[in-house]
Design a protein around this motif. Structure first.
Motif, PDB file in Angstrom:
ATOM      1  N   UNK A 173       0.863  -1.173   0.000  1.00  0.00           N
ATOM      2  CA  UNK A 173       0.000   0.000   0.000  1.00  0.00           C
ATOM      3  C   UNK A 173       0.905   1.231   0.000  1.00  0.00           C
ATOM      4  N   UNK A 174       0.678   2.119  -0.929  1.00  0.00           N
ATOM      5  CA  UNK A 174       1.409   3.378  -1.032  1.00  0.00           C
ATOM      6  C   UNK A 174       0.453   4.497  -0.623  1.00  0.00           C
ATOM      7  N   UNK A 175       0.961   5.487   0.061  1.00  0.00           N
ATOM      8  CA  UNK A 175       0.131   6.609   0.479  1.00  0.00           C
ATOM      9  C   UNK A 175      -0.285   7.452  -0.729  1.00  0.00           C
ATOM     10  N   UNK A 176      -1.590   7.539  -0.935  1.00  0.00           N
ATOM     11  CA  UNK A 176      -2.173   8.408  -1.961  1.00  0.00           C
ATOM     12  C   UNK A 176      -3.323   9.150  -1.281  1.00  0.00           C
ATOM     13  N   UNK A 177      -3.912  10.091  -1.948  1.00  0.00           N
ATOM     14  CA  UNK A 177      -5.060  10.781  -1.352  1.00  0.00           C
ATOM     15  C   UNK A 177      -6.184   9.791  -1.043  1.00  0.00           C
TER      16      UNK A 177
END
Length: 152
Positions: A83-87
């Motif tokens: 999981x990558x931080x995105x809005x």
């Protein structure tokens, strides 16, 4: 930090990250949504909304991993959820009613480098790195995984 097992450790890690420090830690959970929920659950209910906001702002990503036996019998291979931080992921961290839906965000987030365990299991299986029984035993939902494989 090592493993985050208690409220004090989580709070210290959050404060360090909020002040610009890179913090790496482990949490013994099986996926991103369970990791978020475990961290939040360490705090009293009246603090959880604030912790969700803090975590959403500082979390850069989550990698969940499992080591699986290789099909050739020569050791193990890594299967991981990323999981990558995105809005969008930030919204799902902030909103307790949406956190469980992170799996669907990860499934659709391959352009950002995200993947679910089951997506990675399919890749490993198709590459011949793991066997179908190994993939099924490691799948988040063996029945859903089996259905996906039969349509693929």
């Amino acid at each position: 930090v090592g493993e985050m097992r208690d409220r004090e450790t989580v709070d210290i890690a959050l404060k360090a990250a909020e002040t610009g420090h890179m913090v790496y830690s482990t949490v013994h959970t099986t996926d991103a949504a369970k990791t978020i929920n475990r961290l939040i659950a360490m705090f009293p209910p009246d603090e959880q909304a604030t912790i969700r906001m803090r975590l959403a702002e500082i979390l850069m990503g989550s990698i969940s991993q499992r080591l699986l036996p290789r099909a050739d019998g020569k050791g193990r291979t890594l299967a991981c959820e990323i999981m990558i931080s995105t809005e969008t992921t930030k919204e799902y961290v902030r909103d307790a009613s949406r956190t469980a839906g992170l799996k669907e965000v990860l499934e659709k987030g391959s352009s950002y480098g995200m993947q679910t365990f089951d997506q990675h299991l399919v890749q490993l299986l198709e590459a011949g790195i793991i066997t179908k029984p190994t993939a099924l035993s490691a799948a988040s939902s063996p029945a859903d995984f089996e259905r996906t494989m039969s349509f693929g």
